[in-house]
Write a protein that holds these residues in place. Sequence first.
Motif, PDB file in Angstrom:
ATOM      1  N   LEU A   1       0.830  -1.205   0.000  1.00  0.00           N
ATOM      2  CA  LEU A   1       0.000   0.000   0.000  1.00  0.00           C
ATOM      3  C   LEU A   1       0.862   1.252   0.000  1.00  0.00           C
ATOM      4  O   LEU A   1       0.510   2.257  -0.639  1.00  0.00           O
ATOM      5  CB  LEU A   1      -0.938  -0.005   1.200  1.00  0.00           C
ATOM      6  N   ALA A   2       2.014   1.184   0.672  1.00  0.00           N
ATOM      7  CA  ALA A   2       2.921   2.333   0.623  1.00  0.00           C
ATOM      8  C   ALA A   2       3.378   2.570  -0.815  1.00  0.00           C
ATOM      9  O   ALA A   2       3.423   3.715  -1.300  1.00  0.00           O
ATOM     10  CB  ALA A   2       4.113   2.098   1.536  1.00  0.00           C
ATOM     11  N   LEU A   3       3.693   1.483  -1.524  1.00  0.00           N
ATOM     12  CA  LEU A   3       4.095   1.615  -2.930  1.00  0.00           C
ATOM     13  C   LEU A   3       2.956   2.172  -3.772  1.00  0.00           C
ATOM     14  O   LEU A   3       3.174   3.003  -4.658  1.00  0.00           O
ATOM     15  CB  LEU A   3       4.529   0.262  -3.482  1.00  0.00           C
ATOM     16  N   VAL A   4       1.731   1.710  -3.481  1.00  0.00           N
ATOM     17  CA  VAL A   4       0.575   2.203  -4.234  1.00  0.00           C
ATOM     18  C   VAL A   4       0.444   3.707  -4.057  1.00  0.00           C
ATOM     19  O   VAL A   4       0.226   4.455  -5.027  1.00  0.00           O
ATOM     20  CB  VAL A   4      -0.705   1.484  -3.768  1.00  0.00           C
ATOM     21  N   ILE A   5       0.592   4.169  -2.810  1.00  0.00           N
ATOM     22  CA  ILE A   5       0.457   5.610  -2.555  1.00  0.00           C
ATOM     23  C   ILE A   5       1.575   6.368  -3.259  1.00  0.00           C
ATOM     24  O   ILE A   5       1.364   7.445  -3.832  1.00  0.00           O
ATOM     25  CB  ILE A   5       0.437   5.857  -1.038  1.00  0.00           C
ATOM     26  N   LEU A   6       2.774   5.771  -3.275  1.00  0.00           N
ATOM     27  CA  LEU A   6       3.891   6.426  -3.975  1.00  0.00           C
ATOM     28  C   LEU A   6       3.606   6.527  -5.473  1.00  0.00           C
ATOM     29  O   LEU A   6       3.802   7.586  -6.090  1.00  0.00           O
ATOM     30  CB  LEU A   6       5.166   5.614  -3.741  1.00  0.00           C
ATOM     31  N   VAL A   7       3.119   5.426  -6.058  1.00  0.00           N
ATOM     32  CA  VAL A   7       2.802   5.435  -7.493  1.00  0.00           C
ATOM     33  C   VAL A   7       1.711   6.447  -7.785  1.00  0.00           C
ATOM     34  O   VAL A   7       1.770   7.198  -8.766  1.00  0.00           O
ATOM     35  CB  VAL A   7       2.367   4.020  -7.940  1.00  0.00           C
TER      36      VAL A   7
ATOM     37  N   HIS B   1      -2.590   8.017 -10.827  1.00  0.00           N
ATOM     38  CA  HIS B   1      -3.477   6.857 -10.939  1.00  0.00           C
ATOM     39  C   HIS B   1      -2.674   5.641 -10.483  1.00  0.00           C
ATOM     40  O   HIS B   1      -1.470   5.742 -10.260  1.00  0.00           O
ATOM     41  CB  HIS B   1      -3.989   6.672 -12.365  1.00  0.00           C
ATOM     42  N   THR B   2      -3.359   4.510 -10.364  1.00  0.00           N
ATOM     43  CA  THR B   2      -2.625   3.313  -9.946  1.00  0.00           C
ATOM     44  C   THR B   2      -2.823   2.184 -10.937  1.00  0.00           C
ATOM     45  O   THR B   2      -2.845   1.024 -10.574  1.00  0.00           O
ATOM     46  CB  THR B   2      -3.069   2.847  -8.555  1.00  0.00           C
TER      47      THR B   2
ATOM     48  N   LEU C   1      -7.374   7.338  -0.437  1.00  0.00           N
ATOM     49  CA  LEU C   1      -6.265   8.251  -0.695  1.00  0.00           C
ATOM     50  C   LEU C   1      -5.896   8.285  -2.163  1.00  0.00           C
ATOM     51  O   LEU C   1      -5.364   9.281  -2.644  1.00  0.00           O
ATOM     52  CB  LEU C   1      -5.038   7.820   0.115  1.00  0.00           C
ATOM     53  N   THR C   2      -6.136   7.199  -2.888  1.00  0.00           N
ATOM     54  CA  THR C   2      -5.681   7.144  -4.276  1.00  0.00           C
ATOM     55  C   THR C   2      -6.830   7.271  -5.256  1.00  0.00           C
ATOM     56  O   THR C   2      -6.742   6.796  -6.370  1.00  0.00           O
ATOM     57  CB  THR C   2      -4.928   5.835  -4.547  1.00  0.00           C
TER      58      THR C   2
ATOM     59  N   VAL D   1     -14.934   8.352 -10.656  1.00  0.00           N
ATOM     60  CA  VAL D   1     -14.571   6.982 -10.364  1.00  0.00           C
ATOM     61  C   VAL D   1     -13.115   6.769 -10.776  1.00  0.00           C
ATOM     62  O   VAL D   1     -12.596   7.480 -11.648  1.00  0.00           O
ATOM     63  CB  VAL D   1     -15.498   6.016 -11.124  1.00  0.00           C
ATOM     64  N   ALA D   2     -12.477   5.818 -10.160  1.00  0.00           N
ATOM     65  CA  ALA D   2     -11.088   5.537 -10.475  1.00  0.00           C
ATOM     66  C   ALA D   2     -10.983   4.911 -11.864  1.00  0.00           C
ATOM     67  O   ALA D   2     -11.953   4.812 -12.599  1.00  0.00           O
ATOM     68  CB  ALA D   2     -10.500   4.606  -9.430  1.00  0.00           C
TER      69      ALA D   2
END
Lengths: 99, 180
Positions: A76-82, A88-89, B75-76, B82-83
């Motif tokens: 999840l830390a990597l996801v937030i970084l990306v 976007h992820t 957060l993302t 929508v994402a």
Amino acid sequence: MTITGYLLLGAALFCLGIYGVLTRRTAIGILLSIEVMANAVNINLVSFARYSGSAATELFAVFVMALTVAEVVVGLALVILVYRALSHTNLDEAQRLRH
Amino acid sequence: MLQYLVFALIAAVGLLSALAVVVWPNLIHCVLWLALLLLDTAAAYVVLDAPFLGAIQVMLYAGGVVTLMLFAIMLTRRKGGVAVKNESDPARRWTALGLASGLFGLMAWAILTTPGLADAREQPQAQARELARAFLGEHVLSFEVLSILLLAATVGAIVIARRRDFVGSDPPNVAQGGKS
């Protein structure tokens, strides 16, 4: 109740998780599918412990839980970084990470 | 008879919720389905005579991991809507379906043809007391290694997700600059 049912349940859940990992495009969706797979492995381990009666097998399940939590935290830390870098992820498009 | 019924219920709920986790379009709903799957797994642990593990499962996963996942999704989110689209193209989906069902067939074949598996009898499961003795006695080294791993993962997560620039700048600049 034999152990076979639980093993088949674990195998089915594991394959569902694999399907999710292969088809999801967002990073969090992939992490969720990995959770499903880890759960399937844990069901296998606990049912083996139930039918072999050894404490070490159950300990393995605890290890798997702790490892999965560590993996989720780092993931999840990597996801937030990306997300912070690309807004976007979607991992299919996250090719700028190569640079 | 009753235990077959309970197992069937657990298996049905588990399979359906796992299917929902991997195919549901909305990620927030996916996390809620995952919470159902985790609680279902906890029920399976209790049925398998490991209530301690079931309690850990409820506290650690259904409490901690699900909350963490929800936070990460919130957060993302893409701003104002929508994402991203979460579905792959059909070719990839069919390939994945073939791979996953092939693997399931292989594993089911292995499980069903292993001799003596169906004759295994249920043994008394190690409860919390024996588990603690095994953890802090025979397996104490792996216990310590595990705690170091958790510490490293915590520190690593903080370092990775830390915001490097506190003055406002656009997120893309962070990626391109790399040293901001």
